[in-house]
Design an enzyme around this catalytic site. Structure first.
Site, mmCIF file in Angstrom:
data_model
loop_
_atom_site.group_PDB
_atom_site.id
_atom_site.type_symbol
_atom_site.label_atom_id
_atom_site.label_comp_id
_atom_site.label_asym_id
_atom_site.label_seq_id
_atom_site.Cartn_x
_atom_site.Cartn_y
_atom_site.Cartn_z
ATOM 1 N N SER A 63 41.078 39.524 31.617
ATOM 2 C CA SER A 63 41.224 40.058 32.821
ATOM 3 C C SER A 63 40.598 39.041 34.642
ATOM 4 C CB SER A 63 39.536 41.243 32.879
ATOM 5 O OG SER A 63 38.313 40.607 33.192
ATOM 6 N N LYS A 64 41.140 39.720 35.331
ATOM 7 C CA LYS A 64 40.845 39.344 36.699
ATOM 8 C C LYS A 64 39.760 38.497 37.106
ATOM 9 C CE LYS A 64 39.754 41.300 41.121
ATOM 10 N NZ LYS A 64 38.463 39.655 41.831
ATOM 11 N N ARG A 65 38.659 39.032 35.887
ATOM 12 C CA ARG A 65 36.989 38.538 36.984
ATOM 13 C C ARG A 65 36.903 37.497 36.189
ATOM 14 N NH1 ARG A 65 33.739 42.253 38.349
ATOM 15 N NH2 ARG A 65 31.223 40.667 37.229
#
Length: 544
Positions: free
Chosen positions: A299-301
RNA sequence: GGCCGGUUCGUCUAUCGGCUAGGACAGCCCCCUUUCACGGGGCAAAGACGGGUUCGAUUCCCGUACCGGCUACCA
């Protein structure tokens, strides 16, 4: 001719049934044969169907890539359809952003809201009218029903019953057209009572299909819940929209992430009810791209946390105004980005790893796509970029490097010099942006000079050497690296100083730091005047 | 929990029953290089487990374990 073959195959299948072969065999034979029938008749049309809700994830780009490669290899069409059926998740600019990313990657759609085409509109929000009639057709045929349960009622149910699902096991206790009288339903509908349309999953039915990557996948319909097909706002859910639009747009092959596998039985049933299984596209469920550490979908995180990009290009969230760095801005070449993504789950069966897009088009094959998810390895991604920077002709890099230097306040007027600079510095650039450090000093005297690397060992003898070097360089007729090195070493010998003692000081004088290509090559490009001037400058600094 | 999918070096992967299990990235060592790289050479590193099938299983089948996905009027 094709029709004749088809008829014969049908007769063959019927004979198989007479022979009382297992149902599985029949289904499998049907799927396989109908696949070949369609392959021989239907034009290849694939689609990427993003939901414009934010940055374009690298997994999304890989899905685009595989779609693109498959389409181009089969002289087919690559379509982009915007799946914006969830109005609550609308994000301004997300759609334009997606197309910019595709453009950067060089994966141009044949049809899309931007590129046109004869199957438009290509935004589902603009096709809203299409869906209701199919949902109602399903209700009429008894394959779907109206449900009037409110969000609060559903929430209450979920609280009351753990793992509550709206399904054949629970639908009888809910408020829908199966439990209500026809008159009551009629009244509710006439009063425009908010309602959804749900698929009525059949009981204990074997549903299977042949996935192009995984082979046969099967489900039991009793395990699948009654998914909403049409929402209260009149918009379809993904389940209805994907089937209707794939049909209307004549999609022949549908690629999507593995996360869609569990809802495949819903889509298959919908195809069966609405358009016929023989017209259904061939499915391919792509493996997921996983976090490099730990587990789960990337994910982006994870990018923020581990310090690498996840989106193709910079994405600025319009709500928070926060910008997430993309591969492009990080200094990746699209060639490298695409190449790296292609190899994340696919290979051509040889040791070859570097592929230009055109070669990927030629070599790509779905049966060489992995089934298992792949953890993203940023180090390997960097390696791909480095390889591509080295591989690409200097001319292809030139305008980009010029742009980079310009952004750093350096206007390059000598194109020829820039070309030479790129040629000798590119092997030490992992990112495009590395050229800023590696190339700037050729065009601008270094602002920071690492004088401390020289001062401790500096002495009068060295000072005399450089003074003599300047004198010699001023007089020399030949300004070539080899000659400069020869002169340098001769003077060193005369002064009985080891050249090694003098190379670093010269480097610091010309470059400012302990980096860069061979020091005499640098001097050659700098030219006589600039080289001498830089030596003099540092010499004067050392006097104080 | 239920359903579906997956499982070869740390990571990406090769192997379509014969394996001394190959390559690449990362790591370590050496050479080249009086910077940093590039390049060259080398080292270390893997078939989740248990059953079958087979002359022979990493490869085929079945269990178990583990990992992942899904389980919204989101896609």
């Amino acid at each position: 001719m094709k029709q004749l073959v088809k008829e014969r195959i049908i007769i063959f299948i019927q004979q198989c049934c007479v022979l009382k072969l297992s149902e599985d065999f029949y289904i499998h034979a049907y799927n396989t044969i109908s696949y070949f029938c369609r392959m021989s008749t239907k034009k290849v049309r694939v689609r990427f169907a993003p939901s414009p809700t934010g940055g374009l994830h690298l997994g999304g780009v890989r899905t685009v890539l595989y779609n693109y490669l498959f389409a181009k290899q089969n002289n087919g069409d690559f379509i982009v359809r915007i799946e914006d059926t969830d109005q609550t998740r609308f994000v301004a600019g997300a759609e334009e952003y997606i197309f910019k990313c595709l453009e950067w990657c060089g994966l141009t759609p044949d049809e899309s809201p931007l590129h046109g085409g004869s199957y438009g509109p290509y935004r589902q929000s603009e096709r809203k009218e299409n869906y209701r009639k199919y949902a109602e057709e399903l209700v009429e045929k008894g394959f779907a029903y109206y449900a009037f349960d409110t969000a609060e009622e559903l929430e209450a149910k979920r609280k009351e019953i753990a793992n509550f699902q709206y399904s054949q096991h629970t639908r009888s206790s809910m408020k829908n057209s199966l439990t209500l009288s026809a008159a009551a339903v009629e009244t509710l509908l006439n009063n425009h009572t908010p309602h959804v349309i749900r698929i009525k999953m059949p009981e204990n039915e074997h549903i299977s299909f042949t996935d192009m990557i995984r082979g046969e996948v099967s489900f039991n319909s009793s395990q699948v819940d009654d998914k909403v097909l049409l929402k209260a706002d009149g918009m379809p859910t993904y389940h209805l929209a994907v089937v209707v639009d794939d049909h209307l747009m004549q999609i022949s092959h549908a690629f999507r992430g593995e996360e869609w596998l569990p809802s495949a039985p819903v889509h298959i049933l919908l195809w069966q009810y609405l358009f016929g299984l023989e017209n259904m596209p061939q499915w391919a469920h792509l493996p997921l791209i996983l976090k490099p550490d730990g587990n789960g979908k990337l994910s982006k995180r994870d990018g923020d946390r581990l310090g690498f990009p996840v989106f193709a290009m910079d994405w600025t969230d319009p709500k928070t105004n926060e910008t997430t760095t993309g591969f492009k801005e990080k200094g990746f070449l699209p060639e490298a980005f695409v190449n790296m993504l292609a190899m994340l789950g696919w290979n051509d069966g040889t040791d070859k790893e570097i592929f230009p897009l055109q070669e990927l088009v030629e070599k790509f094959s779905l049966d060489r796509v992995h089934k298992g998810g792949a953890k993203f390895d940023y180090e390997k991604a960097k390696w791909f970029n480095h390889e591509w920077i080295k591989k690409l002709p200097t001319a292809n890099l030139q305008w980009q490097v010029a742009g980079l230097l310009k952004a750093g306040g350096i206007q390059v007027s000598d194109e020829h010099a820039l070309e030479k600079v790129i040629a000798i510095t590119k092997e030490r650039c992992t990112f495009l942006n590395d050229f800023t450090e590696q190339a700037s000093f050729f065009f601008k005297r270094p602002a920071i000079i690492d004088i401390d690397a020289v001062r401790p060992k500096w002495n009068e003898q060295k000072n005399l050497f450089f003074t003599e070097l300047i004198r010699t360089y001023r007089l020399t007729q030949f300004w070539q690296a080899a000659d400069l090195e020869k002169d340098f070493k001769e003077i060193a010998a005369v002064n009985t100083i080891k050249p090694g003692e003098l190379m670093l000081p010269l480097r610091i004088m010309l470059v400012g730091g302990k980096f860069g290509p061979g020091v005499f090559e640098i001097a050659e490009i700098l030219g006589k005047e600039e080289t001498v001037s830089r030596i003099e400058h540092v010499l004067s600094l050392l006097e104080h």
